[in-house]
Write a protein that holds these residues in place. Structure first.
Motif, mmCIF file in Angstrom:
data_model
loop_
_atom_site.group_PDB
_atom_site.id
_atom_site.type_symbol
_atom_site.label_atom_id
_atom_site.label_comp_id
_atom_site.label_asym_id
_atom_site.label_seq_id
_atom_site.Cartn_x
_atom_site.Cartn_y
_atom_site.Cartn_z
ATOM 1 N N LEU A 514 7.807 2.146 -11.517
ATOM 2 C CA LEU A 514 7.112 2.933 -10.511
ATOM 3 C C LEU A 514 7.972 3.068 -9.258
ATOM 4 C CD1 LEU A 514 3.537 1.344 -10.795
ATOM 5 C CD2 LEU A 514 4.590 3.118 -12.219
ATOM 6 N N THR A 515 7.544 3.927 -8.357
ATOM 7 C CA THR A 515 8.215 4.042 -7.063
ATOM 8 C C THR A 515 7.773 2.897 -6.166
ATOM 9 O OG1 THR A 515 8.363 6.447 -7.223
ATOM 10 C CG2 THR A 515 8.518 5.490 -5.009
ATOM 11 N N GLY A 516 8.716 2.224 -5.535
ATOM 12 C CA GLY A 516 8.403 1.138 -4.608
ATOM 13 C C GLY A 516 9.086 1.362 -3.273
ATOM 14 N N ILE A 517 8.325 1.243 -2.185
ATOM 15 C CA ILE A 517 8.855 1.488 -0.842
ATOM 16 C C ILE A 517 8.405 0.340 0.056
ATOM 17 C CG2 ILE A 517 8.946 3.089 1.114
ATOM 18 C CD1 ILE A 517 7.832 5.248 -0.906
ATOM 19 N N ARG A 518 9.312 -0.269 0.777
ATOM 20 C CA ARG A 518 8.994 -1.354 1.708
ATOM 21 C C ARG A 518 9.224 -0.856 3.137
ATOM 22 N NH1 ARG A 518 8.777 -7.160 1.880
ATOM 23 N NH2 ARG A 518 9.545 -7.988 3.874
ATOM 24 N N VAL A 519 8.247 -1.117 4.002
ATOM 25 C CA VAL A 519 8.291 -0.630 5.384
ATOM 26 C C VAL A 519 8.166 -1.807 6.334
ATOM 27 C CG1 VAL A 519 7.153 0.822 7.101
ATOM 28 C CG2 VAL A 519 7.290 1.578 4.718
ATOM 29 N N GLU A 520 9.148 -1.945 7.228
ATOM 30 C CA GLU A 520 9.144 -3.036 8.204
ATOM 31 C C GLU A 520 9.208 -2.548 9.640
ATOM 32 O OE1 GLU A 520 12.214 -5.815 7.304
ATOM 33 O OE2 GLU A 520 11.578 -6.110 5.228
ATOM 34 N N ALA A 534 4.774 12.363 -2.426
ATOM 35 C CA ALA A 534 5.602 13.354 -3.124
ATOM 36 C C ALA A 534 6.191 12.806 -4.418
ATOM 37 C CB ALA A 534 6.733 13.822 -2.202
ATOM 38 N N ALA A 535 5.943 11.535 -4.721
ATOM 39 C CA ALA A 535 6.554 10.900 -5.892
ATOM 40 C C ALA A 535 6.019 11.503 -7.185
ATOM 41 C CB ALA A 535 6.299 9.395 -5.874
ATOM 42 N N ASN A 536 6.853 11.493 -8.194
ATOM 43 C CA ASN A 536 6.470 12.026 -9.495
ATOM 44 C C ASN A 536 5.885 10.909 -10.366
ATOM 45 O OD1 ASN A 536 6.170 13.895 -11.560
ATOM 46 N ND2 ASN A 536 8.182 13.436 -12.422
ATOM 47 N N GLY A 537 4.836 10.275 -9.870
ATOM 48 C CA GLY A 537 4.218 9.167 -10.574
ATOM 49 C C GLY A 537 3.658 8.162 -9.594
ATOM 50 N N PRO A 538 3.042 7.092 -10.089
ATOM 51 C CA PRO A 538 2.464 6.078 -9.202
ATOM 52 C C PRO A 538 3.510 5.467 -8.273
ATOM 53 C CG PRO A 538 1.677 5.786 -11.442
ATOM 54 C CD PRO A 538 2.772 6.803 -11.512
ATOM 55 N N ALA A 539 3.065 5.165 -7.052
ATOM 56 C CA ALA A 539 3.965 4.609 -6.043
ATOM 57 C C ALA A 539 3.247 3.515 -5.263
ATOM 58 C CB ALA A 539 4.446 5.697 -5.084
ATOM 59 N N VAL A 540 4.006 2.500 -4.877
ATOM 60 C CA VAL A 540 3.486 1.410 -4.058
ATOM 61 C C VAL A 540 4.259 1.395 -2.749
ATOM 62 C CG1 VAL A 540 3.232 -1.095 -3.833
ATOM 63 C CG2 VAL A 540 2.770 0.024 -6.026
ATOM 64 N N VAL A 541 3.523 1.434 -1.630
ATOM 65 C CA VAL A 541 4.148 1.354 -0.311
ATOM 66 C C VAL A 541 3.710 0.036 0.324
ATOM 67 C CG1 VAL A 541 4.669 2.561 1.818
ATOM 68 C CG2 VAL A 541 3.801 3.847 -0.133
ATOM 69 N N GLN A 542 4.651 -0.826 0.574
ATOM 70 C CA GLN A 542 4.387 -2.156 1.130
ATOM 71 C C GLN A 542 4.674 -2.130 2.626
ATOM 72 O OE1 GLN A 542 6.809 -5.163 -0.705
ATOM 73 N NE2 GLN A 542 6.320 -6.730 0.801
ATOM 74 N N PHE A 543 3.622 -2.219 3.440
ATOM 75 C CA PHE A 543 3.759 -2.207 4.899
ATOM 76 C C PHE A 543 3.662 -3.644 5.411
ATOM 77 C CE2 PHE A 543 1.877 1.887 3.755
ATOM 78 C CZ PHE A 543 2.735 2.776 4.406
#
Length: 596
Positions: A514-520, A534-543
């Motif tokens: 899956l798409t994984g994004i980490r935000v700090e 906008a991802a072409n599938g499930p995505a996890v955004v970790q804030f």
């Protein structure tokens, strides 16, 4: 080809239009699983990671799809695991049918493997309908009644089918003594109250100068009618949390959520109104409603069992919200004086300004309010939005503005942790052509959200719209309870119970494709949401968010709301004490015995 009982169960589900069944296999339902193979996966079997998640997925499917949710589990532990999700359905009035296996009849009473008294287990959660199938002739009636009851009473029902019964040849009920036939038809119907009751309700609502409307999930199918009544009366409209999507937040007189996670304008609306119309809501906290004797009140609810118990209503109209409002509107006088409405709208504008400023406060490293605030305008109009329980529900309630055809829900009454991701998966199967976003705290994510990401990865290619975004508020703290503990005893967080391990949620998502994004950093928040949407599938955004930003009680003053978060973040002990006092008052109101 002759049919087994299990074949007939699946055939009957198909006849009822059931398209998905959420579950997990086990030897107590081997007969059903074999029948699914013969039926070429119709209805589709959706494999969760755990039976509790299957029940949550069925609830999410039913909530967002406005149709029956069905889940299935094996005997013993599988059946036990369903309970939490089924209680969620019971308390939020959602139609769900659970089909569970049982030990073979010949072994019952012999302390056999996985032998559990399922009637005792389910007798409360499935109090409206619980039955065991012991002969093939029972199948049509038992299954049809379970489905009709779930729909008609908006509740969970349970069918128990022993393993050996699943494999018996199916025989329909005969035309003879002690046989119970059944029929499939579920004709539409609409309940409306008596004319006399509608006339009395109109008299009450026409009598006031400061009208308020409270709506819940029961008003969701009556948006146009609610809006027309609000315009006629010049009323402000507050929303119970389960009714958050029942009316657009773009309307200037909508004051937002009410209650523990509510807004200051909703609090003021109820404190100052002189008439109250409640539509499709069983909002439980009467202390957030007008003082007794302050307002004349009318309730509309389709369920007489839920009528008249939250406030001393003069008139309880039992009926469908839309149909009842259409009968009521011709009797309502259009209120010409609009000073009250203008006051409500001014309060809403001020609230939005305060929330904007609170979300803009600096934090270490990211302000959790800003994460939700930044998402709101980015959400497509057709988004299906789920929220988990915990402090994230505060940000969902106060910063996400519903508009267009957006839908949203959470575990409103049970307030269980861990429903956000499975709800989102259920919603995705109900509407595979719409984007879905889940707002989840790290506690709920660790509880079961991580495992259900595997389910999302497994089924991602079945969804026409690939977007399923999971936003994780990663503050390493069971934050809602932490604030409640502080409020109750002015005590610091008890770390052995509250501190969470720091898990790489985004990296885990990437590890399963899956798409994984980490935000700090705060300046990464907007772009991260945009990338995920906008991802072409499930995505996890970790804030990575700051656990020290407090949820402010709705009855705090405007000045307290504007200052307390900044004071705490700056370490101002004197001003920080204000929020502790406010939170303590909030919590103590809901402790046994009331305020201490």
């Amino acid at each position: 080809m002759s049919k087994d009982v299990a074949d007939q169960i699946l055939a009957r589900l198909r006849d009822w239009g059931v398209e998905c069944v959420f579950g997990y296999p086990g030897d107590g339902i081997n007969g059903l699983i074999a029948a699914w193979g013969r039926a070429e996966d119709q209805p589709r079997f959706i494999q969760a990671r755990h039976e509790e998640m299957a029940a949550f997925q069925a609830v999410g499917y039913a909530k967002f799809g406005h149709r029956l949710g069905v889940c299935v589990a094996t005997s013993g532990p599988g059946a036990i695991h369903l309970l939490n999700g089924l209680y969620d359905a019971k308390l939020d009035h959602v139609p769900v049918v659970a089909i569970v296996g049982q030990t073979h009849r010949s072994a019952m009473g012999g302390s056999y493997q996985q032998e559990v008294d399922l009637h005792a287990l389910f007798k409360d959660v499935a109090s409206d309908f619980l039955a065991e199938v012991n002969v093939p002739e029972q199948i049509p009636n038992v299954l049809d009644r379970a489905i009709r009851t779930a729909y008609g009473r908006r509740c969970p029902t349970v069918i128990i089918v022993p393993g050996d019964v699943q494999e018996l040849p199916y025989k329909p009920p005969a035309h003879e003594f002690k046989m119970v036939p059944s029929s499939l038809d579920r004709s539409a119907w609409t309940a409306v109250p008596a004319d006399e009751a509608v006339e009395r309700a109109a008299e009450v609502l026409n009598s006031g100068e400061k009208p308020a409307i409270l709506i819940g999930q029961g008003a969701a199918a009556a948006r146009a009618e609610v809006q027309q009544v609000a315009e006629l009366l010049g009323a402000g409209v507050a929303k119970a949390l389960l009714g958050k999507d029942a009316l657009s937040d773009e309307l200037p007189y909508v004051t937002g959520s009410i209650g523990l996670l509510g807004t200051r304008p909703s609090w003021e609306l109820m404190q100052e109104c002189d008439t109250l119309l409640t539509i499709g809501s069983s909002f439980p906290y009467s202390q957030f409603l007008p003082e007794y004797g302050q307002a004349r009140a009318v309730q509309i609810d389709i369920d007489p069992h839920m009528a008249g118990m939250r406030y001393p209503y003069e008139v309880n109209l039992i009926g469908d919200a839309g149909a009842t409002l259409r009968r009521l509107m011709p009797l309502l006088r259009r209120r010409k004086k609009r000073a009250w409405r203008e006051q409500v709208e001014k309060s809403v504008r001020r609230w939005e300004e305060v929330m904007e400023r609170r979300a803009a406060l600096s934090a270490d490293p990211v302000n959790p309010e800003y994460v939700a605030r930044a998402l709101s305008p980015l959400l497509p109009d057709r988004t299906l939005l789920t929220s988990d329980s915990g402090s994230v529900a505060n940000w969902y309630a106060r910063h996400i503005r519903m508009r267009g055809d957006m839908r949203g829900s959470l575990s409103g009454t049970l307030a269980t942790m861990g429903c956000g991701v499975p709800y989102a998966i259920g919603a995705k199967f109900a509407h595979p052509d719409r984007p879905v976003v889940a707002l989840v705290g790290d506690g709920a994510m660790q509880m079961n959200g991580l495992a259900e990401l595997i389910t999302a990865a497994k089924y991602r290619h079945r969804w026409e719209d690939p977007r399923l975004v999971v936003g994780v508020w990663n503050n390493r703290d069971l934050n809602q309870v932490t604030w409640e503990l502080r409020a109750m005893g002015d005590a610091p967080s008890f770390l052995p119970s509250q501190e969470l391990p720091d898990v790489p949620y985004a990296a885990f998502a990437e590890s399963i494709g899956l798409t994984g994004i980490r935000v700090e950093k705060p300046d990464e928040v907007v772009s991260a949401w945009e990338e995920a949407l906008a991802a072409n599938g499930p995505a996890v955004v970790q804030f990575v968010t700051d656990p020290s930003v407090p949820p402010i009680p709705p009855h705090a003053t405007w000045q307290q709301m504007e200052s307390t978060a900044a004071a705490l973040l700056k370490g101002d002990a004197e001003r920080g004490a204000v929020v502790k006092r406010g939170l303590k008052a909030k919590v103590q109101e809901f402790l046994p015995g009331g305020k201490s």
